[in-house]
Motif scaffolding. Structure first.
Motif, PDB file in Angstrom:
ATOM      1  N   ALA A 153      51.392  12.390  88.884  1.00  0.00           N
ATOM      2  CA  ALA A 153      51.530  11.932  87.500  1.00  0.00           C
ATOM      3  C   ALA A 153      51.591  13.179  86.636  1.00  0.00           C
ATOM      4  CB  ALA A 153      50.332  11.072  87.111  1.00  0.00           C
ATOM      5  N   ASP A 154      52.574  13.243  85.752  1.00  0.00           N
ATOM      6  CA  ASP A 154      52.753  14.456  84.964  1.00  0.00           C
ATOM      7  C   ASP A 154      51.598  14.658  83.993  1.00  0.00           C
ATOM      8  OD1 ASP A 154      55.673  15.459  85.530  1.00  0.00           O
ATOM      9  OD2 ASP A 154      55.620  13.256  85.589  1.00  0.00           O
ATOM     10  N   THR A 155      51.372  15.928  83.626  1.00  0.00           N
ATOM     11  CA  THR A 155      50.202  16.235  82.805  1.00  0.00           C
ATOM     12  C   THR A 155      50.570  16.548  81.371  1.00  0.00           C
ATOM     13  OG1 THR A 155      50.359  18.490  83.582  1.00  0.00           O
ATOM     14  CG2 THR A 155      48.815  17.049  84.726  1.00  0.00           C
ATOM     15  N   ASP A 156      51.741  16.162  80.954  1.00  0.00           N
ATOM     16  CA  ASP A 156      52.049  16.301  79.527  1.00  0.00           C
ATOM     17  C   ASP A 156      53.027  15.194  79.162  1.00  0.00           C
ATOM     18  OD1 ASP A 156      52.357  17.197  76.912  1.00  0.00           O
ATOM     19  OD2 ASP A 156      52.281  19.303  77.528  1.00  0.00           O
ATOM     20  N   THR A 211      46.505   6.350  87.782  1.00  0.00           N
ATOM     21  CA  THR A 211      46.052   6.849  86.489  1.00  0.00           C
ATOM     22  C   THR A 211      46.506   5.922  85.390  1.00  0.00           C
ATOM     23  OG1 THR A 211      48.054   8.100  86.167  1.00  0.00           O
ATOM     24  CG2 THR A 211      46.256   9.203  87.299  1.00  0.00           C
ATOM     25  N   GLY A 212      45.765   5.966  84.278  1.00  0.00           N
ATOM     26  CA  GLY A 212      46.165   5.225  83.099  1.00  0.00           C
ATOM     27  C   GLY A 212      47.411   5.874  82.526  1.00  0.00           C
ATOM     28  N   LEU A 219      45.073  14.533  82.984  1.00  0.00           N
ATOM     29  CA  LEU A 219      44.615  15.928  83.035  1.00  0.00           C
ATOM     30  C   LEU A 219      43.477  16.033  84.054  1.00  0.00           C
ATOM     31  CD1 LEU A 219      44.719  17.365  79.442  1.00  0.00           C
ATOM     32  CD2 LEU A 219      46.466  17.200  81.200  1.00  0.00           C
ATOM     33  N   PRO A 220      43.352  17.194  84.719  1.00  0.00           N
ATOM     34  CA  PRO A 220      42.371  17.333  85.792  1.00  0.00           C
ATOM     35  C   PRO A 220      40.964  16.854  85.428  1.00  0.00           C
ATOM     36  CG  PRO A 220      43.776  19.248  85.725  1.00  0.00           C
ATOM     37  CD  PRO A 220      44.201  18.378  84.595  1.00  0.00           C
ATOM     38  N   CYS A 387      36.298  22.163  76.025  1.00  0.00           N
ATOM     39  CA  CYS A 387      37.647  21.724  75.646  1.00  0.00           C
ATOM     40  C   CYS A 387      38.562  21.725  76.856  1.00  0.00           C
ATOM     41  CB  CYS A 387      38.194  22.651  74.566  1.00  0.00           C
ATOM     42  SG  CYS A 387      39.934  22.404  74.244  1.00  0.00           S
ATOM     43  N   ILE A 388      39.300  20.636  77.039  1.00  0.00           N
ATOM     44  CA  ILE A 388      40.217  20.571  78.175  1.00  0.00           C
ATOM     45  C   ILE A 388      41.642  20.911  77.752  1.00  0.00           C
ATOM     46  CG2 ILE A 388      38.757  18.879  79.343  1.00  0.00           C
ATOM     47  CD1 ILE A 388      40.822  16.769  78.561  1.00  0.00           C
ATOM     48  N   GLU A 389      41.771  21.420  76.541  1.00  0.00           N
ATOM     49  CA  GLU A 389      43.064  21.890  76.026  1.00  0.00           C
ATOM     50  C   GLU A 389      44.152  20.832  76.124  1.00  0.00           C
ATOM     51  OE1 GLU A 389      44.099  25.879  77.055  1.00  0.00           O
ATOM     52  OE2 GLU A 389      42.003  26.488  77.192  1.00  0.00           O
ATOM     53  N   CYS A 390      43.825  19.656  75.639  1.00  0.00           N
ATOM     54  CA  CYS A 390      44.816  18.595  75.661  1.00  0.00           C
ATOM     55  C   CYS A 390      45.737  18.685  74.456  1.00  0.00           C
ATOM     56  CB  CYS A 390      44.131  17.234  75.673  1.00  0.00           C
ATOM     57  SG  CYS A 390      43.286  16.878  74.134  1.00  0.00           S
TER      58      CYS A 390
END
Ligand SMILES: Cc1cc2nc3c(=O)[nH]c(=O)nc-3n(C[C@@H](O)[C@@H](O)[C@H](O)COP(=O)(O)O)c2cc1C
Ligand SMILES: Cc1cc2nc3c(=O)[nH]c(=O)nc-3n(C[C@H](O)[C@H](O)[C@H](O)COP(=O)(O)O)c2cc1C
Ligand SMILES: Cc1cc2nc3c(=O)[nH]c(=O)nc-3n(C[C@H](O)[C@H](O)[C@H](O)COP(=O)(O)O)c2cc1C
Ligand SMILES: Cc1cc2nc3c(=O)[nH]c(=O)nc-3n(C[C@H](O)[C@H](O)[C@H](O)CO)c2cc1C
Ligand code: SF4
Ligand code: SF4
Ligand code: SF4
Ligand code: SF4
Ligand code: FES
Lengths: 421, 194, 202, 190, 321
Positions: A153-156, A211-212, A219-220, A387-390
């Motif tokens: 699943a892509d992360t962006d 994943t949703g 994100l990890p 912060c997970i830098e989303c």
């Protein structure tokens, strides 16, 4: 750009782009005349270099600056080194860029490789496969990985590279996972997939994490929290907690490299043009983006912006000649007219960032500490390191503060501070 | 040991010199201070209340014990021969704290002579009108002792100063306190002014 | 000698002027400066205590045992404070009433004890008096100027002594009485301090 | 009920700092950091209650009995100073943890108008012992409340972009003034 | 080779498009119904007061920008909102100099000396208002302000009437009157319906947080109800309190000011509720007829402390465990 909806009583939900039911076939970009490769090591003029301008290189040749270097690049073409130069990245770290003139005349049969099912071999030779597999971390004896998560699943937002690679190369993926299991000895290997893609999921050996579809579910840190029942402690990386994330494309490349007994160079990229249409392309690592743009007839003008990575977590490059890199899933071209403004207005405490932050950070206060260069306090009291830098806070900020940049800079400064101690 | 002795000696000497000095200054200023207190705090209110008395209420003052404190009482002989007393009470909860009120009471007719604000910390031009402008306090003139001296907003009979309800309420509290104190002390007052 | 005398005296007037430079003695500064008159009265009372306690402490500086020095200073200061208190009651009673509790509180005014400890206990009587006088007059000037700002804006008058204004702005002026209220005191002092910082920086 | 009113009045309406103008030096001096403010507030509560009780007793059983009320200022300050010294020594020996917390604030308290002022106010208002105790405790609570609220606001203000000349003490005083303004809300409530 | 000069600014690459200008424009839009009603009810002087106030506030900010040699910030319209709100809180007959001074206090003391937008821990409008009321209380007496007007309804300021004449005075006004603005008061604060519509608009559009308004109103209603239930002859009812004075203006436009209020949900609820409770205490047992202004300023002070009630950040404190 996604606008705020007229009624904005509740917090905005940004959903991931899903792979079309009938996905585009990738468009292959011809191998260009000039190839640009990056090395994460800086040039030291006092030491004798192993490679220099004018040297011939073979396809699949490992390029190393010095005898004891660990950083390497792998040439995707046969040709001649045209230039070796320094360049500095986002935070001023110095690295090296190598430009190779492609020699199409020379028969470019990739050097055949003796594949070894061994992690240290993979770290020494296969790091630059498309998808940038983190074999160096897996090989590190100080890191004890117990779970590997393949990101299907892509992360962006906007990008569908991982979904495409996963669903269209299921055989390779399963094979790659098998090899991965063998060379790493990690028994638990999972794969993330958006719920709707379930039909195409690999079935046999892999545990699927559905994943949703709301950003940043994939994100990890979120995967660990929602699917692995593991809260990522603030300031730690997933690897330190025994979880290693690896792109689906890296796993596929691994299988192919083993099958062909040769290096693989074709990278899949999702390219979003100024009209928001999506292109799926396949290009050799090192291909300058300008070649891709001319191939696709995309006009890039002064003041436009090219974003490497997605709109939430990417970075802007200063040149249209930026090459395709092993970890580049997404390129977004943004017309100058729709570039959001950044202001130096102080935070007005509207609370939107706090409302949306998936890590429950008090961004409104955090930014006050970051603005006044109080990084230790920012970490101790206001969770800079959690912060997970989303990028969501930056997306909603009423004052249009470049919050994400402050945060990344803050983490960078903090690392320096802590390193000095 | 020597140090110890010197410490004690010095401190003791210093303390006694200081005590002596202060005692001297105190006795030198004592009378004048009492005069000043009367002159500036109580005299204006009393003079204004007892404008037509034949005696000097300040000179003839006496004190009574109310149980939890002592009260200075100023007796006045009115021109018409009746006797009056004035004493100070205090009303809680003004805008700027408690408000002092000098209340005059005619002992023979059991009527209020009137009331004057003595000390307060109310807003100038607003609450301070309770003292500076006699319209408000003149509502107390000649009220019978059993009159309901609360504000109209509190179901009584006194109009508040406009814009200064809180001050007005504190003043009425002081007046009501005076009513109560007087009924409690009346026998003793009568005894004293015989 | 004359030079250092002048130096000790003048430092209290600008370089170390309380409460602007030494942020001490804030309570009386804020509480009593509704008018110039109150400011001057408070300032002079403090000056009196400063000068005499400085003098006495300096005279006795070789006699006072170090271990009980603070106690001795306190006794000396408290004595002069009480004298001021009694004398003001007797002779300037209305002023005493407005200054109220802040007269006895001179005894805990950090400036007074601070000068005793930092200066008088280490210097000759003449210098100690100069120091006390300088700091005292500086304090008085500060209070008077704060009082002037607050009174002219907040009441439209200037009252130097005796309760009668020597100057009034005029009937058209509705006094901005926030300035003479408690909160206005803080704000006025804060803004004056900023003004001094601005001047000092240039 | 009277005592309750006295307590509420002393904490909010006649707040020792914001309405009576006492103890402003430590109010400005120890409010830059919340931890400091909390430490100071606790130290003041401790000393103020002790001082309130002792000075009341001294006044009632000594000064009034001997008719030497003019020695009030002198004796009160001596009582407070030695009390602080004593408390300091006692804490240092017996409760080192608390001492570490309060230690640096204790000497400050000797020259704190609020403590002396409370003692003088108690006498001026002719309180009995219980009232004096309640009043001292409530004034101290009011001190702590104002200090802690102020510290919270001040930390926030100092993170803002206050223009150069106004920074620190200057803006601190102005903020304090505005807090004093907001405390007029309680006027007239008791 | 082409050498295109790209834009290399950093994130945001995407933004929801919201900004201060839009936020403040919406704020003023939401204030419009009540402001227009004020002009209809109190005539040209009401328009004059609001227009002067709005322009003065912007002018002061511009002047301060120029004097302090900083870039002009009036483009974010915050000064305009301060000015408009300030004007809406005044009686129609307000001397011009009072507006000039008041907007200066609001903009300079309430905002600029703390560092401009977002930096002030107090609501600038309310600060200006409170300072002026302390100085010139007589100009805020709505009963005397409108002596020259002819109204078709009870020409008394409801809260002042209740304060001086007791709770019975509340019966002079029907709730419908108060709701539809048939009362005297500040030019922009009387039209309850308009304020509620504006407020709901702001909340739906996400420019004001419902937590603040709802808890504030709940604080008012509950406290007023308790007083009223305990002693109906002494204390007016909850709806009377809600619909009179500055209450509704406060509930939707003042307590919701972002820089001075908390950002987390529980603190917001506590904050609003506390504000509502204090207002009713001030009206019923305190010195003030209205109290909205000071009560909100008072909770402003509590806001930083309340903000300490917050969720733990993801993974907080786990690396020491
Ligand atoms: C800053 C400033 C403030 C002024 N303040 C007043 C004032 O408060 N009252 C006043 O009458 N005139 C004031 N003036 C002077 C005149 O503008 C004006 O008042 C003049 O006297 C005519 O007003 P009148 O007809 O009401 O007296 C002021 C002038 C300036 C520049
Ligand atoms: C600056 C200011 C000063 C005040 N001073 C007083 C005062 O001295 N006495 C008082 O009773 N109320 C005072 N108040 C409170 C109100 O004026 C008033 O008592 C209350 O609101 C009821 O007003 P009303 O009597 O006009 O209805 C003051 C209010 C303000 C804003
Ligand atoms: C800063 C400023 C303050 C002023 N203050 C007052 C004031 O307090 N009282 C006043 O009557 N006029 C004041 N004025 C000017 C008056 O508004 C002016 O004289 C007015 O037109 C006449 O007011 P009047 O009719 O009440 O006398 C002020 C003007 C300015 C610019
Ligand atoms: C600092 C301060 C704040 C005030 N706040 C208000 C307020 O919020 N609402 C109000 O109606 N009156 C307020 N007043 C005015 C006063 O209390 C009184 O209630 C009214 O003016 C009488 O109708 C305030 C006055 C001052 C000095
Ligand atoms: S192309 Fe630009 S405007 Fe269109 S949706 Fe994407 S980011 Fe938004
Ligand atoms: S704000 Fe910064 S960290 Fe966040 S997405 Fe953008 S560039 Fe990445
Ligand atoms: S980028 Fe912003 S919203 Fe995302 S986790 Fe970090 S602070 Fe929170
Ligand atoms: S979104 Fe921006 S303006 Fe709003 S609170 Fe967060 S940082 Fe501040
Ligand atoms: S003057 Fe009061 S504490 Fe310093």
């Amino acid at each position: 750009m996604i606008k705020r909806s007229f009624f904005a009583l509740s917090r905005p939900r940004l959903t991931y782009d899903l792979l079309e039911p009938d996905p585009l076939e990738p468009q292959t970009i011809p191998v260009p005349d000039l190839i640009t490769l990056f090395l994460t090591e800086s040039i030291d003029s006092k030491r004798p270099a192993l490679i220099k301008k004018g040297d011939p290189v073979e396809k699949g040749q490992k390029l190393v600056l010095y005898e004891d270097s660990t950083a390497y690049a792998v040439s995707p073409v046969a040709g001649t080194i045209k230039m070796i130069d320094s360049y500095s990245d986002d935070f001023g770290a110095i690295a090296t860029c190598i430009i190779i003139a492609h020699d199409p005349v020379r028969t470019s049969q990739a050097q055949s490789m003796e594949m070894s099912e061994d992690i240290s071999f993979a770290a020494a030779h296969l790091l630059k496969l498309p998808g940038a597999p983190p074999f160096d971390i897996l090989a590190d004896e100080n890191v004890n990985i117990t779970t590997i998560v393949i990101t299907g699943a892509d992360t962006d937002l906007l990008t569908t590279t991982s979904q495409y690679v996963t669903t269209s190369h299921i055989r390779d993926l399963e094979q790659g996972a098998k090899i991965l299991k063998q060379i790493t000895n990690v028994s638990r290997i999972c794969i993330t997939l958006p719920e709707s893609l379930n039909g195409n999921a690999p079935t046999a050996s892999l545990q699927v994490l559905q994943t949703g579809t709301v950003y940043p579910d994939t994100l990890p840190a979120m995967i660990m929290k929602d699917h692995l029942d593991q809260i990522l402690p603030a300031g730690k990386t997933p690897e330190e907690m025994g979880v290693c994330f690896i792109r689906a494309e890296a796993v596929v490349s691994l299988a192919r490299a083993f099958a062909a007994k040769a290096y693989i160079f074709e990278k899949h990229v999702t390219l979003v043009d100024k009209n928001a249409s999506r292109h799926r392309i396949k290009a050799v690592i090192g291909t300058p983006l300008s070649n891709i743009f001319s191939q696709l007839d995309i006009q890039v003008n002064d003041q436009d912006r090219i974003i490497i990575g997605g709109p939430m977590r990417g970075y802007a490059t200063f040149t249209v000649h930026h090459p395709v890199t092993p970890d580049m899933d997404t390129v977004v071209v943004q017309d100058q007219r729709i570039i959001p403004k950044i202001s130096d207005t102080p935070c007005v405490n509207c609370g939107k960032c706090v409302q949306i932050c998936p890590a429950d950070i008090q961004v409104n206060l955090l930014v006050r500490f970051l603005e006044t260069n109080q990084y230790e306090e920012a970490t101790d009291k206001y969770d800079l390191d959690a912060c997970i830098e989303c990028g969501l806070c930056t997306y909603v900020c009423t004052s249009q503060i470049a919050l994400g940049q402050y945060i990344r800079l803050g983490k960078h400064e903090l690392r320096k501070l802590r390193a000095d101690v | 040991m020597r140090e110890m002795i010197s410490m004690i000696v010095v401190l003791t000497l210093l303390a006694s010199v200081s005590g002596g000095l202060l005692a001297a200054v105190k006795s030198g200023t004592e009378l004048r201070i009492e005069e000043q207190v009367l002159k500036f705090q109580k005299a204006p209110a009393i003079e204004s209340l007892f404008s037509d008395v034949t005696n000097d209420p300040l000179k003839e003052r006496f004190t009574l014990d109310t149980g939890d404190r002592t009260l200075q009482i100023f007796p006045g002989k009115m021109k018409d021969g009746s006797r009056a007393v004035a004493f100070e009470t205090s009303g809680k909860g003004g805008y700027g704290g408690d408000i002092g009120l000098m209340v005059g009471i005619n002992v023979d007719s059991d009527q209020l002579v009137g009331a004057r604000v003595t000390t307060h910390a109310e807003t100038p031009g607003l609450g301070s009108r309770a003292k500076d402008d006699l319209t408000f306090v003149s509502q107390f003139n000649s009220r019978p002792l059993d009159a309901n001296l609360a504000l109209k907003a509190d179901n009584g009979s006194i109009d508040a100063i406009s814009g200064a309800t809180v001050t007005s309420r504190a003043v009425t509290r002081a007046a009501i306190q005076a009513q109560e104190l007087y009924s409690q002390l009346k026998p003793e007052i009568l005894k004293q002014i015989q | 000698m004359a030079q250092s005398l002048a130096k000790e005296f003048t430092k209290g007037l600008w370089a170390e002027i309380p409460p602007f430079r030494l942020v001490l003695g804030l309570c009386p500064t804020l509480a009593v400066t509704k008018s110039v008159e109150n400011g001057i009265g408070m300032g002079l009372a403090t000056t009196f205590v400063l000068v005499f306690s400085n003098l006495l402490i300096s005279l006795l500086r070789n006699v006072i045992p170090p271990k009980v020095r603070i106690a001795c200073y306190i006794v000396i200061i408290a004595t002069f404070v009480t004298i001021v208190e009694l004398v003001m009651q007797a002779y300037t009673y209305p002023l005493f009433l407005t200054l109220g509790i802040f007269i006895p509180l001179i005894v805990v005014n950090c400036i007074v004890l601070g000068r005793a400890e930092a200066f008088a206990s280490k210097n000759t009587p003449v210098l100690a008096v100069a120091d006390g006088l300088g700091i005292g007059i500086g304090f008085t000037l500060s209070l008077a100027s704060l009082g002037a700002v607050r009174e002219i804006i907040g009441a439209g008058t200037i009252t130097i002594w005796g309760g009668n204004p020597v100057f009034a702005v005029g009937d058209w002026y509705h006094p901005f009485s926030f300035m003479v209220e408690a909160p206005g005191a803080f704000v006025a002092l804060g803004l004056m301090l900023a003004g001094m910082n601005l001047i000092g920086k240039k | 009920m009277e005592l309750f009113e006295l307590a509420i009045g002393s904490i909010f309406i006649n707040n020792i700092i914001l309405a009576q103008f006492l103890g402003i030096c430590p109010f400005i001096g120890t409010s830059k950091k919340m931890e400091t403010a909390v430490g100071m507030a606790m130290a003041v509560v401790f000393v103020m209650v002790m001082a309130g009780m002792i000075t009341w007793s001294v006044d009632t059983f000594l000064l009034k009995a001997l008719n030497v009320e003019y020695l009030r200022t002198l004796s009160f300050i001596l009582v407070i100073a030695s009390l602080v010294q004593f408390v300091e020594m006692f804490l240092k020996k017996s409760i080192p943890g608390l001492y570490a917390g309060l230690g640096i604030f204790l000497p400050l308290i000797t020259t704190n108008c609020a403590v002396m002022g409370t003692c003088l106010l108690n006498i001026g208002n002719e309180y009995d012992f219980t009232s004096a105790l309640v009043s001292a405790f409530s004034y101290a609570l009011g001190f702590g409340l104002a200090l802690v609220l102020f510290a919270g606001v001040r930390e926030r203000v100092n993170l803002g972009r206050v223009p150069g000349p106004l920074q620190d003490t200057s803006i601190g005083l102005i903020t304090a003034g505005i807090i004093a303004l907001t405390f007029t809300s309680f006027r007239g409530m008791v | 080779m082409n050498n295109t000069k790209l834009t290399v600014s950093h994130a945001p690459f995407w933004h929801d498009g919201d900004n201060l200008f839009k936020k403040n424009l919406n704020f003023m839009l939401a204030l419009l119904p009540a402001a227009i009603f004020g002009i209809l009810q109190f005539g040209a002087p009401a328009l004059g007061v609001m227009a002067l106030s709005l322009s003065c506030a912007m002018l002061w900010e511009l002047v301060i920008n120029l004097v302090s040699k900083k870039p002009a910030t009036i483009g974010d319209l915050e000064a305009a909102v301060i000015g408009l709100l300030f004007g809406m809180m005044l009686p129609a007959i307000t001397p011009w100099w009072l507006i000039v001074v008041g907007t200066f206090v609001a903009v300079f003391v309430g905002k600029m000396i703390f560092g401009g937008i977002g930096s002030s821990p107090f609501n600038p409008t309310l600060l200006g208002m409170a300072v002026l009321m302390m100085s010139w209380k007589m100009f805020f007496d709505f009963d005397t302000a409108y002596v020259d007007y002819e109204f078709a309804f009870t020409a008394l300021a409801p809260l002042a009437a209740v304060k001086t004449q007791g709770a019975a005075a509340a019966d002079l006004f029907t709730l419908g009157d108060l709701f539809m603005g048939r009362e005297v008061g500040a030019v922009g604060a009387t039209f309850g319906l308009g304020l509620i519509i504006g407020g709901i608009y702001l909340i739906l559009r996400g420019y004001a947080r419902w937590e603040l308004s709802v808890s504030f109103i709940a604080g008012i209603l509950i406290t007023a109800f308790l007083f009223h239930a305990a002693s109906p002859q002494n204390y007016a009812g909850p709806l009377f309190h809600l619909l009179s004075g500055y209450t509704l203006l406060g509930a939707f436009f003042l307590i919701t000011e972002s820089a001075s209020s908390p950002v987390n949900r529980i603190p917001m609820l506590l904050y609003g509720f506390l504000g509502g409770v204090v207002i009713i205490l001030m009206r019923n047992i305190g010195a003030y007829a209205d109290g909205t202004i000071l009560a909100i300023l008072l909770v402003n002070v509590v806001s930083p402390l309340l903000d300490n009630i917050r969720p733990n950040a993801l993974g907080r404190g786990m690396n020491n465990a």
